[in-house]
Design a protein around this motif. Structure first.
Motif: not given
Ligand code: 1GP
Length: 246
Positions: A33-34, A45-47, A66-69, A87-88
């Motif tokens: 996430a960091k 532009d995107a992960i 964690a990345i989406k958060k 699914k996330h």
């Protein structure tokens, strides 16, 4: 907005897109996430989330969450097989490793995965995955017959086949951590042949100058992963983004 539309618009406006690859197997979800937040601050532009080994189950699930958060950027799955779905995520590069010798990586995982993509309601982005020598772990795991670096015509043949099969994206992959990225002559030849089909290039791109050369040769999007493993993520991503965008 659909992730593919967003990427198309970025490429149209900026001349190229930068995608940051995070392998859930390489760090904890918190660390991932960091990295994502640092990459977002640097202008990526995107992960992309995925890897050839261990990018599955709880580790994948918690990493995507964690990345989406921590960022509003789209999270695009980059699965090596059906177990790499989650699914996330917002989207999945729904890819076929066209130069694999094993039907598992060309159509079987795709058939196993398609109903799951539908159930999870994540956006599939149709993509041909083509492994260029040396190919790295992705080439080995995917049982690929890597395209020799001095044979751009073979890459063109696969990429054209992808276009004629209706795939809207082609990814030339030298392998994560490759000593040399995909040859510029090969990028140029492929883009010349596939025209408006989008071309992603990744593997071994370690600095802005190399990324810029790849875009000048015809890449629409650059993927980097290894380059941000050590050091300051934001400034490294800034280097890539500054080099490839208009
Ligand atoms: C690997 O192309 C990606 O699938 C990224 O490669 O880790 O060498 O940047 P690197």
């Amino acid at each position: 907005m659909k992730v593919e539309t967003l990427l198309d618009e970025i490429i149209q406006k900026d001349g190229a897109a930068h995608l940051t690859l995070i392998d859930p197997d390489s760090q904890t979800p918190e660390e991932a996430a960091k990295i994502a937040a640092g990459a977002a601050a640097g202008g990526t532009d995107a992960i992309m989330v995925g890897g050839s080994l261990g990018s599955t189950g709880t580790q994948l699930d918690e990493t995507v969450l964690a990345i989406k958060k921590c960022t509003k950027l789209p999270a695009i799955l980059f699965p090596s097989n059906v177990a790499g779905l989650n699914k996330h995520a917002d989207a999945v590069f729904f890819m076929s490793l066209l130069n694999s010798k094993d039907v598992m990586f060309i159509t079987t995982n795709q058939a196993l995965g398609a109903p799951i993509v539908k159930r999870y309601d994540i956006e599939p982005i149709p993509m041909a995955y083509i492994i260029i020598s040396p190919g790295g772990t992705a080439g080995w795991v995917g049982d690929a017959k890597p395209i020799p670096r001095e044979k751009p015509e073979l890459a063109v043949a696969y990429a054209l086949a992808a276009k004629y099969l209706g795939m809207r994206w082609v990814y030339l992959e030298a392998g994560s951590g490759a000593d040399e990225s995909v040859p510029l002559a090969m990028i140029k030849a492929v883009k010349g042949a596939i025209d408006d089909t989008k071309l992603i290039v990744g593997g071994g791109i370690m600095d802005g100058a190399t990324a810029k050369e790849c875009v000048k040769a015809g890449a629409d999007a650059i993927v980097t992963g290894t380059a941000i493993e050590n050091g300051d993520v934001t400034s490294k991503i800034r280097e890539f983004v500054g080099a490839i965008k208009k």
